[in-house]
Design a protein around this motif. Structure first.
Motif, PDB file in Angstrom:
ATOM      1  N   UNK A 182       0.820  -1.530   0.082  1.00 18.15           N
ATOM      2  CA  UNK A 182       0.117  -0.340   0.254  1.00 18.15           C
ATOM      3  C   UNK A 182       0.726   1.369  -0.286  1.00 18.15           C
ATOM      4  N   UNK A 183       1.943   0.673   0.825  1.00 19.53           N
ATOM      5  CA  UNK A 183       2.683   2.527   0.813  1.00 19.53           C
ATOM      6  C   UNK A 183       3.492   2.775  -0.403  1.00 19.53           C
ATOM      7  N   UNK A 184       3.843   1.684  -0.463  1.00 20.80           N
ATOM      8  CA  UNK A 184       3.886   1.823  -2.942  1.00 20.80           C
ATOM      9  C   UNK A 184       3.477   2.211  -3.476  1.00 20.80           C
ATOM     10  N   UNK A 189       1.268   6.847  -6.916  1.00 20.52           N
ATOM     11  CA  UNK A 189       0.589   7.787  -7.156  1.00 20.52           C
ATOM     12  C   UNK A 189       1.290   9.471  -6.850  1.00 20.52           C
ATOM     13  N   UNK A 190       1.819   9.399  -5.714  1.00 23.37           N
ATOM     14  CA  UNK A 190       2.284  10.713  -5.528  1.00 23.37           C
ATOM     15  C   UNK A 190       3.321  10.641  -6.593  1.00 23.37           C
ATOM     16  N   UNK A 327      -0.589   9.051   2.218  1.00 27.71           N
ATOM     17  CA  UNK A 327      -1.536   8.044   2.290  1.00 27.71           C
ATOM     18  C   UNK A 327      -0.232   7.195   2.294  1.00 27.71           C
ATOM     19  N   UNK A 328       1.255   7.630   1.465  1.00 30.04           N
ATOM     20  CA  UNK A 328       2.355   6.302   1.943  1.00 30.04           C
ATOM     21  C   UNK A 328       2.713   6.303   3.312  1.00 30.04           C
ATOM     22  N   UNK A 398       6.744  10.887  10.863  1.00 29.51           N
ATOM     23  CA  UNK A 398       6.675  11.110   9.083  1.00 29.51           C
ATOM     24  C   UNK A 398       4.718  11.628   8.530  1.00 29.51           C
ATOM     25  N   UNK A 399       3.965  10.426   9.269  1.00 27.00           N
ATOM     26  CA  UNK A 399       3.256  11.303   8.710  1.00 27.00           C
ATOM     27  C   UNK A 399       2.365  12.477   9.232  1.00 27.00           C
TER      28      UNK A 399
END
Length: 504
Positions: A182-184, A189-190, A327-328, A398-399
């Motif tokens: 999901x992070x990747x 998308x980023x 989101x990542x 980080x978030x």
């Protein structure tokens, strides 16, 4: 792990193996445990992702301050198309097409996007078993103790040939692997949104560089006409001086004005050369290979609907990139949390092994291993000095950073729209006032020439009037260029085009 697949009794054994106690056998007791662990596969520990609520105004302040801005509701799914075609300039259309095909920054951005997609695929591969094959010998000498011999006993060296296939798979317990995927994906998308933002930036830079060149062309034409008129005036003053009608002071003043106009013209030519070189780089060309014919700037009267502030959040690619970065970071929290829970690694090998190469592929040489080839089947760190907790804390921090970046990106987007709306609104008023100043200065210059011919005023009055006309015309050209650039900046600030058709 021989309790998974019990070996059969040795042929030489004369006694029956001891009976197992009533109840489940060891394999039977293990299967429910494995089943329970496998049911945890895909259960993510990442927090439920909810982007921060943005406190957006109902309308742009500068849009409501002027009655010329109509309401529009653009959205990301509306094709922006080739927004620059709204300027109806074929030369600009051609330059934008060249930049899209050859700009090196765009190529680098596309390569970064391809890297992100490859990394996403690499992360996704962890969801599937890893299968491989191999063959080769091993040369080994067992220790006497491993053979049940005396410490000083001799053991022989043997070569063991193997040809086997291997399988390795990590069960996605507690969503550790899927959170990484999901992070990747969010990072990909980023990168895609950043690439769209780069595209928009390059398009806007090309348009701005083009309008700056056209501004310099207009100034060059203005000074060319001024130099021509002043050359004619200086020649006239030279004849009158030779005839004794005027003093040397008036002739020297005329020559000064001519030299000043020539100097200004050379300075504009220098600026144009540098601006043309910059445009060539944007087009992916060497400056020596690029030449744009002179064409004075025409006034841009394009009206761009600013839309609604809430719609801006859907259109700006940099805002979309900041949201995907959030989101990542949220998914990486799940990966960090999963480190506190067990990891289940399933491995196995199936093939042949033999002491002799010629016997390797015989049926009797078959062999298999099920269980962890290296390490353990189920692992859980007990003490790590706070390393896992530090990883969770770092992921949360980080978030928080990405959330703040997102909010700042939104605020910056609102500011850019407001700035350019204000520029265009006030530039419209300023241009109108400047047109009146140009008209009045021309009228004053004509009157001064008439009065000079009638002997009412001296030549210095005429020169001052002509100088005022040149100054007002130069300011008018600069305002036209500022208005064109502000229009481009507004289009960029709202995320591209604004209509349902290309370029409208």
């Amino acid at each position: 792990m021989n309790y998974l697949l019990p070996y059969p009794p040795h042929p030489a054994a004369s006694a029956a193996p001891p009976a197992r106690p009533a109840g489940l056998t060891r394999p039977a007791r293990l299967f429910p445990l494995l089943a329970a662990l496998l049911t945890l596969a895909g259960c993510s520990l990442a927090p439920t992702y909810q982007p921060p609520v943005v406190d957006s105004p109902a309308a742009f302040k500068e849009a409501t301050a002027s009655g010329q801005w109509k309401t529009a509701e653009p959205a990301e799914n509306i094709p922006r198309g080739e927004w620059w075609k709204a300027f109806a300039d074929p030369t600009l259309d051609r330059l934008e097409t060249q930049a899209a095909a050859a700009n090196q920054d765009l190529k680098a951005g596309a390569a970064r996007l391809a890297q992100a997609r490859a990394l996403q695929q690499n992360a996704r591969s962890a969801l599937f078993p890893q299968i491989g094959i191999g063959a080769g010998p091993t040369r080994q000498r067992p220790s006497p103790a491993s053979q049940g011999l005396a410490a000083d006993a001799e053991t022989s060296i043997a070569t063991l040939w193997r040809a086997q296939g291997t399988v390795a798979y990590e069960a996605d317990l507690f969503g550790r692997v899927s959170s990484g995927v999901d992070a990747a994906k969010a990072t990909t998308d980023q990168r895609e949104a950043l690439f769209r933002s780069l595209q928009l930036a390059i398009q806007a830079d090309v348009a701005q560089a083009y309008f700056s060149l056209r501004e310099l062309d207009a100034l060059a034409a203005l000074y060319a006409d001024t130099v021509k008129l002043r050359e004619q005036g200086t020649q006239l003053f030279q004849r009158r001086f030779d005839e004794g009608d005027i003093s040397e002071l008036e002739l020297a003043t005329a020559r000064t004005e001519l030299a000043s106009a020539r100097s200004e013209a050379v300075g504009i030519a220098r600026q144009r050369a540098v601006a043309e070189h910059s445009l060539a780089i944007l087009l992916g060309q060497a400056p020596a290979a690029f030449d744009l014919p002179a064409q004075p700037l025409n006034r841009v009267s394009l009206q761009v609907p600013a839309g609604l502030p809430s719609a801006l959040l859907e259109r700006r690619p940099d805002i979309a990139a900041a949201e995907r970065a959030m989101a990542a970071a949220n998914a990486r929290i799940g990966t960090a949390r999963a480190a506190f829970f067990p990891r289940l690694s399933l491995t196995g090998a199936l093939g042949y092994e033999s002491n002799e190469l010629g016997d390797l592929f015989k049926w009797s040489s078959r062999a298999f291993v099920m269980g962890p080839l290296v390490g353990t089947l189920l692992s859980l760190p007990i003490f790590d000095g706070g390393a896992r907790q530090a990883g969770v804390d770092q992921a949360h921090a980080a978030y928080a950073e990405e959330a703040a970046n997102y909010q700042q990106t939104v605020l910056r987007a609102f500011k850019e729209v407001e700035d350019n709306l204000a520029h265009l609104r006030l530039l419209g008023d300023q241009t109108q006032a400047q047109d009146e100043a140009v008209s009045s200065s021309r009228r004053a210059a004509r009157l001064s020439q008439i009065q000079y011919r009638e002997g009412s005023v001296g030549h210095l009055n005429v020169i001052d009037a002509d100088r005022s006309v040149l100054l007002q015309q130069r300011v008018a050209v600069q305002l036209d260029a500022e208005r064109a650039r502000a229009t481009v900046n507004l289009i960029r600030a709202i995320g591209g085009g604004w209509g349902s058709e290309s370029g409208s």
